[in-house]
Design an enzyme around this catalytic site. Sequence first.
Site, short mmCIF file in Angstrom:
data_model
loop_
_atom_site.label_atom_id
_atom_site.label_comp_id
_atom_site.label_asym_id
_atom_site.label_seq_id
_atom_site.Cartn_x
_atom_site.Cartn_y
_atom_site.Cartn_z
N LYS A 110 0.85 -1.19 0.00
CA LYS A 110 0.00 0.00 0.00
C LYS A 110 0.89 1.24 0.00
O LYS A 110 1.72 1.41 0.90
CB LYS A 110 -0.90 -0.03 1.23
CG LYS A 110 -1.92 1.09 1.26
CD LYS A 110 -2.93 0.89 2.37
CE LYS A 110 -3.83 2.11 2.50
NZ LYS A 110 -4.67 2.02 3.70
N ARG A 173 0.57 -5.08 3.56
CA ARG A 173 -0.65 -5.45 4.28
C ARG A 173 -1.03 -6.87 3.93
O ARG A 173 -0.89 -7.30 2.79
CB ARG A 173 -1.76 -4.48 3.87
CG ARG A 173 -3.13 -4.84 4.41
CD ARG A 173 -4.06 -3.66 4.36
NE ARG A 173 -4.51 -3.35 3.01
CZ ARG A 173 -5.27 -2.29 2.71
NH1 ARG A 173 -5.65 -1.46 3.66
NH2 ARG A 173 -5.64 -2.04 1.46
N ARG A 180 -13.78 -6.91 -2.14
CA ARG A 180 -14.68 -6.01 -1.42
C ARG A 180 -16.13 -6.20 -1.87
O ARG A 180 -16.37 -6.74 -2.95
CB ARG A 180 -14.24 -4.56 -1.71
CG ARG A 180 -12.81 -4.31 -1.26
CD ARG A 180 -12.08 -3.36 -2.20
NE ARG A 180 -10.63 -3.42 -1.98
CZ ARG A 180 -9.97 -2.65 -1.12
NH1 ARG A 180 -10.61 -1.72 -0.46
NH2 ARG A 180 -8.67 -2.79 -0.94
N ASP A 249 -16.67 -0.05 -0.57
CA ASP A 249 -15.36 -0.48 -1.06
C ASP A 249 -14.41 -0.78 0.09
O ASP A 249 -13.30 -1.29 -0.13
CB ASP A 249 -14.75 0.58 -1.99
CG ASP A 249 -14.64 1.95 -1.33
OD1 ASP A 249 -15.66 2.45 -0.84
OD2 ASP A 249 -13.53 2.50 -1.28
N ASN A 250 -14.82 -0.48 1.30
CA ASN A 250 -13.98 -0.77 2.47
C ASN A 250 -14.54 -1.92 3.30
O ASN A 250 -14.15 -2.10 4.46
CB ASN A 250 -13.84 0.48 3.34
CG ASN A 250 -12.99 1.54 2.68
OD1 ASN A 250 -12.12 1.22 1.87
ND2 ASN A 250 -13.25 2.79 2.99
N ASP A 259 -9.06 -0.87 6.21
CA ASP A 259 -9.01 0.57 6.05
C ASP A 259 -8.99 1.29 7.39
O ASP A 259 -10.03 1.64 7.94
CB ASP A 259 -10.15 1.12 5.18
CG ASP A 259 -9.79 2.51 4.64
OD1 ASP A 259 -9.23 3.30 5.41
OD2 ASP A 259 -10.06 2.79 3.47
P1 AMP Z 1 -9.77 4.95 0.70
O1 AMP Z 1 -10.15 6.30 1.17
O2 AMP Z 1 -8.43 4.50 1.21
O3 AMP Z 1 -10.82 3.92 0.94
O4 AMP Z 1 -9.55 5.07 -0.88
C1 AMP Z 1 -10.61 5.27 -1.78
C2 AMP Z 1 -10.10 5.15 -3.19
O5 AMP Z 1 -9.16 6.19 -3.49
C3 AMP Z 1 -9.37 3.85 -3.50
O6 AMP Z 1 -9.69 3.50 -4.83
C4 AMP Z 1 -7.93 4.24 -3.37
O7 AMP Z 1 -7.07 3.40 -4.11
C5 AMP Z 1 -7.93 5.65 -3.92
N1 AMP Z 1 -6.83 6.45 -3.39
C6 AMP Z 1 -6.68 6.88 -2.14
N2 AMP Z 1 -5.55 7.58 -1.98
C7 AMP Z 1 -4.93 7.59 -3.19
C8 AMP Z 1 -3.70 8.15 -3.69
N3 AMP Z 1 -2.88 8.84 -2.91
N4 AMP Z 1 -3.41 7.92 -4.98
C9 AMP Z 1 -4.23 7.23 -5.76
N5 AMP Z 1 -5.39 6.68 -5.37
C10 AMP Z 1 -5.74 6.85 -4.08
MG MG Z 2 -10.34 1.96 0.96
#
Ligand code: AMP
Ligand code: MG
Length: 489
Positions: A110, A173, A180, A249-250, A259
């Site tokens: 990650k 991880r 998901r 998605d989480n 997450d």
């Molecule tokens: P999360 O908030 O971690 O559940 O992420 C939601 C979505 O945003 C997922 O598809 C992640 O892969 C994407 N995402 C989060 N942070 C980044 C980042 N820095 N660069 C690219 N994609 C991201």
């Molecule tokens: Mg996520």
Amino acid sequence: MGPIPFDNTYVQLPEAFYTRLGPREVKTPGAIKVNRELASLLGIDPDWLESPEGVATVAGNYLPPGAAPLAAVYAGHQFGSYNPQLGDGRALLLGEVLSTQGHRYDIQLKGSGPTPYSRGGDGRSPLGPVLREYIVSEAMHALGVPSTRALAAVTTGEQVTRDSFLPGAVLARVASSHIRFGTFQFFSAQKNLDALKTLASYCVQRHYPERAQADNPALALLQAVTAAQAALIPRWQLLGFIHGVMNTDNMLICGETIDYGPCAFMDEFDPAKVFSSIDHGGRYAYRNQPGIAHWNLAVLAQALLPVLHEDQDKAVELAQATVDEFPALFEAAHLRGLADKLGFDEIRESDKAIVDELFELMASEKLDFTLCFRRLYDLACNPDQQVAELFEFPDALVPWLSRWRQRLDTDQLADNTRAERMAMANPAFIARNHLVEEAIRAGEDEGDFGPFFKLIERLSGPGQYNAAARHYASPPLAGQEVAQTFCGT
Ligand code: AMP
Ligand code: MG
């Protein structure tokens, strides 16, 4: 065979499921921590993982033989709104391994760089969120809560740009899989019924093999996932854990918590508590978590409809009947956990008033969730009265305590069974926010990982209190409280 005994299956699924690509190299990989115990469980030599080659692997600068890196695609409801395409935007599945106990695990990096699903993001992770996820996911595991785990954390020697420049890091991880609810949503929205069927069968075989003979794999899967969520969410509630971003998605099909962005354990009990900086409406407040889990299951069911039954009315009927089992399953598991917390053999109908009144008093008196229950353990079965130095019930609880005592006096449990159950159910140590923050600040601001190491060590044994560790059991002092937590983005 290379240093990681890969045995990859997801990559054998059709190409619509992922994009194959490797991690992007970082400037200077630097070791932070290797989870030696977990490495051994996965059949990886911990000394190798700590070696320059192991560190380079976690950083994405070296691909060990057998790795088949890929970014998985998925969709999801984020704060209630559907997003048709998310996916691993800053993560890669390196591959899978079979543990020494024969259990299959994903190893994911990650913060490993951009992918076709990055949607303009940099694919990177700052150090702070990596440390947070390491601490909290391992604490959850030690508390017996199904969770993804942290195999290793490394620095990249690069900076990531957010509101300011921050040191970059990568987390390795581990999860039973990263599939998901949103993975099903993606294929459902695409009307790709073959993919839905393939994925449902794959998930049943991988995660719920006891149901592998079912005539209707999609239904078997929905039933299994409903049961898994109804086992998981009570564990959060019973520990005062707030996930913070229960988007579909989480939510993992395997039933593990994933997450650890805007999550937190509560200090003072407040059922309306929210930590996430982006959760303005309080959608994911503590008290809403069971209802949201039910809603998320309905979304999964909806995604599965086309493969539940050819007749759409029948499909809806099956989906509804399955998802509607959630509240009763949740309630049963929650009551079982409450019985263990209170030291009762079970929660009888006549006990429900005692339970409700306790939570009302905890809220109105703003009692520390963790210490309040740990003190009950002291009072019921620990002659050393250990946490009395940290927490004493206020006068307002005296009548409640005497009713609880009377109920305990009529209870069937053997004393040693009660002591065991209460100690487990009422941990002394949780990943307190201010301590997590302290460890992150030392790491991020001063490159000092000492507090991070010490906190992880302490949280690995949550059930045994001793006065020397009182710092780790104490609530925040005035001014130390953390009001908000953030996504790792
Ligand atoms: P999360 O908030 O971690 O559940 O992420 C939601 C979505 O945003 C997922 O598809 C992640 O892969 C994407 N995402 C989060 N942070 C980044 C980042 N820095 N660069 C690219 N994609 C991201
Ligand atoms: Mg996520």
